[in-house]
Write a protein that holds these residues in place. Structure first.
Motif, short mmCIF file in Angstrom:
data_model
loop_
_atom_site.label_atom_id
_atom_site.label_comp_id
_atom_site.label_asym_id
_atom_site.label_seq_id
_atom_site.Cartn_x
_atom_site.Cartn_y
_atom_site.Cartn_z
N GLU A 75 0.80 -1.22 0.00
CA GLU A 75 0.00 0.00 0.00
C GLU A 75 0.84 1.27 0.00
O GLU A 75 0.42 2.27 -0.58
N GLN A 76 2.00 1.25 0.63
CA GLN A 76 2.82 2.46 0.71
C GLN A 76 3.91 2.54 -0.35
O GLN A 76 4.36 3.64 -0.68
N ASP A 77 4.32 1.39 -0.86
CA ASP A 77 5.43 1.39 -1.82
C ASP A 77 5.02 0.94 -3.22
O ASP A 77 5.33 1.61 -4.19
N LEU A 78 4.32 -0.18 -3.31
CA LEU A 78 3.97 -0.71 -4.63
C LEU A 78 2.82 0.06 -5.27
O LEU A 78 2.93 0.53 -6.40
N PHE A 79 1.72 0.20 -4.56
CA PHE A 79 0.53 0.84 -5.15
C PHE A 79 0.83 2.25 -5.66
O PHE A 79 0.47 2.58 -6.80
N PRO A 80 1.49 3.12 -4.87
CA PRO A 80 1.76 4.48 -5.39
C PRO A 80 2.66 4.47 -6.63
O PRO A 80 2.47 5.28 -7.54
N ARG A 81 3.61 3.55 -6.68
CA ARG A 81 4.47 3.48 -7.86
C ARG A 81 3.68 3.04 -9.09
O ARG A 81 3.91 3.53 -10.19
N LEU A 82 2.77 2.11 -8.89
CA LEU A 82 1.93 1.70 -10.01
C LEU A 82 1.03 2.85 -10.47
O LEU A 82 0.87 3.08 -11.66
N ARG A 83 0.47 3.57 -9.51
CA ARG A 83 -0.42 4.68 -9.85
C ARG A 83 0.30 5.79 -10.60
O ARG A 83 -0.33 6.54 -11.34
N SER A 84 1.58 5.92 -10.41
CA SER A 84 2.33 6.99 -11.08
C SER A 84 2.66 6.66 -12.53
O SER A 84 3.16 7.52 -13.26
N HIS A 85 2.35 5.45 -12.96
CA HIS A 85 2.61 5.07 -14.36
C HIS A 85 1.75 5.93 -15.28
O HIS A 85 0.55 6.10 -15.04
N PRO A 86 2.32 6.47 -16.33
CA PRO A 86 1.57 7.40 -17.20
C PRO A 86 0.34 6.80 -17.88
O PRO A 86 -0.57 7.54 -18.24
N GLU A 87 0.30 5.51 -18.03
CA GLU A 87 -0.85 4.89 -18.71
C GLU A 87 -1.79 4.19 -17.72
O GLU A 87 -2.51 3.26 -18.09
N TRP A 88 -1.79 4.66 -16.49
CA TRP A 88 -2.63 4.06 -15.46
C TRP A 88 -4.10 4.20 -15.84
O TRP A 88 -4.55 5.26 -16.27
N ARG A 89 -4.87 3.12 -15.68
CA ARG A 89 -6.28 3.11 -16.07
C ARG A 89 -7.18 2.88 -14.87
O ARG A 89 -6.75 2.36 -13.84
N GLN A 90 -8.43 3.20 -15.02
CA GLN A 90 -9.41 3.01 -13.95
C GLN A 90 -9.52 1.54 -13.55
O GLN A 90 -9.67 1.23 -12.38
N GLU A 91 -9.43 0.67 -14.52
CA GLU A 91 -9.51 -0.78 -14.23
C GLU A 91 -8.42 -1.20 -13.24
O GLU A 91 -8.65 -1.98 -12.32
N GLU A 92 -7.23 -0.67 -13.43
CA GLU A 92 -6.12 -0.99 -12.53
C GLU A 92 -6.32 -0.34 -11.17
O GLU A 92 -6.01 -0.94 -10.14
N GLU A 93 -6.85 0.88 -11.18
CA GLU A 93 -7.15 1.55 -9.91
C GLU A 93 -8.18 0.75 -9.12
O GLU A 93 -8.06 0.59 -7.90
N ASP A 94 -9.19 0.25 -9.80
CA ASP A 94 -10.21 -0.58 -9.14
C ASP A 94 -9.57 -1.81 -8.50
O ASP A 94 -9.97 -2.22 -7.41
N MET A 95 -8.58 -2.38 -9.16
CA MET A 95 -7.89 -3.54 -8.61
C MET A 95 -7.18 -3.16 -7.31
O MET A 95 -7.27 -3.88 -6.31
N LEU A 96 -6.49 -2.03 -7.30
CA LEU A 96 -5.78 -1.61 -6.08
C LEU A 96 -6.75 -1.31 -4.95
O LEU A 96 -6.48 -1.64 -3.79
N LEU A 97 -7.89 -0.70 -5.27
CA LEU A 97 -8.89 -0.44 -4.24
C LEU A 97 -9.44 -1.75 -3.68
O LEU A 97 -9.65 -1.88 -2.48
N ARG A 98 -9.67 -2.71 -4.56
CA ARG A 98 -10.12 -4.03 -4.11
C ARG A 98 -9.10 -4.65 -3.16
O ARG A 98 -9.46 -5.18 -2.10
N LEU A 99 -7.83 -4.61 -3.54
CA LEU A 99 -6.79 -5.23 -2.72
C LEU A 99 -6.66 -4.54 -1.37
O LEU A 99 -6.50 -5.21 -0.34
N ALA A 100 -6.75 -3.21 -1.35
CA ALA A 100 -6.68 -2.49 -0.07
C ALA A 100 -7.87 -2.87 0.82
O ALA A 100 -7.72 -3.04 2.04
N THR A 101 -9.04 -3.00 0.23
CA THR A 101 -10.23 -3.42 0.99
C THR A 101 -10.03 -4.83 1.55
O THR A 101 -10.35 -5.10 2.71
N GLU A 102 -9.48 -5.71 0.74
CA GLU A 102 -9.21 -7.07 1.21
C GLU A 102 -8.20 -7.07 2.35
O GLU A 102 -8.31 -7.88 3.28
N HIS A 103 -7.22 -6.17 2.31
CA HIS A 103 -6.27 -6.07 3.43
C HIS A 103 -7.02 -5.76 4.73
O HIS A 103 -6.71 -6.34 5.78
N ARG A 104 -7.98 -4.86 4.68
CA ARG A 104 -8.76 -4.52 5.89
C ARG A 104 -9.58 -5.73 6.35
O ARG A 104 -9.71 -5.97 7.56
#
Length: 174
Positions: free
Chosen positions: A72-101
């Motif tokens: 959440e602090q190292d991998l996800f932000p680096r992925l989000r900074s990719h210039p071609e980041w899409r909503q589908e990928e953002e949805d995946m990260l939100l899902r994973l963060a929810t699963e962590h909780r």
């Protein structure tokens, strides 16, 4: 009966391999939890049960929170900074963060029983192993199939180097 598995090793120079190795350790700890529950039914609280419970407690109290922070602090932000980041990928990260909780909440339910076993006491209620293990395994499978391959494609050498340094620092290793 071996309740505690060997753990794969990986280094901070390849943080994605380190995350994958952590996934393997989590899966093995889940196996240990399932064996522990069966072992207690058959053998009661013996030395093997106490040792296994203590080792699972240690892992999920220290390494697992570090692992979530690595993502959440190292991998996800680096992925989000990719210039071609899409909503589908953002949805995946939100899902994973929810699963962590959800995993954290399941751990809160499981931990007191493991503490009892580690102290040689029978917990007042059966260990809620099934839900915890189910959450862990489905999460790991999804990350291994989707998150880690995405990270291997998207992150560059500097991203990986920085991520490895951050993961090392989180563990107090420099």
């Amino acid at each position: 009966m071996m309740l505690w598995p060997n753990s794969p090793e990986a280094g901070f120079d390849d943080p994605l391999a380190m995350l994958a190795a952590c996934h393997e350790r989590i899966a093995r700890h889940c196996d240990t939890l399932e064996r522990l529950a069966a072992h207690i039914e058959q053998m009661g609280i013996d030395e093997d049960a106490r040792v296994a419970a203590a080792q699972v407690l240690k892992y999920f109290s220290t390494a697992a929170p570090d692992h979530h922070a690595d993502e959440e602090q190292d991998l996800f932000p680096r992925l989000r900074s990719h210039p071609e980041w899409r909503q589908e990928e953002e949805d995946m990260l939100l899902r994973l963060a929810t699963e962590h909780r959800e995993q954290d909440a399941a751990w809160i339910s499981l931990r007191p029983g493991l503490e009892d076993i580690a102290q040689g006491r029978l917990p007042p209620q059966p260990l809620p192993v099934a839900r915890f293990v189910e959450l862990q395994r489905s999460h790991l499978e999804f990350e291994n199939r989707h998150l880690l391959p995405l990270a291997r494609r998207v992150l560059n050498v500097q991203d990986l180097r920085d991520m490895g340094h951050a993961m090392r620092a989180r563990r107090g290793l420099g």
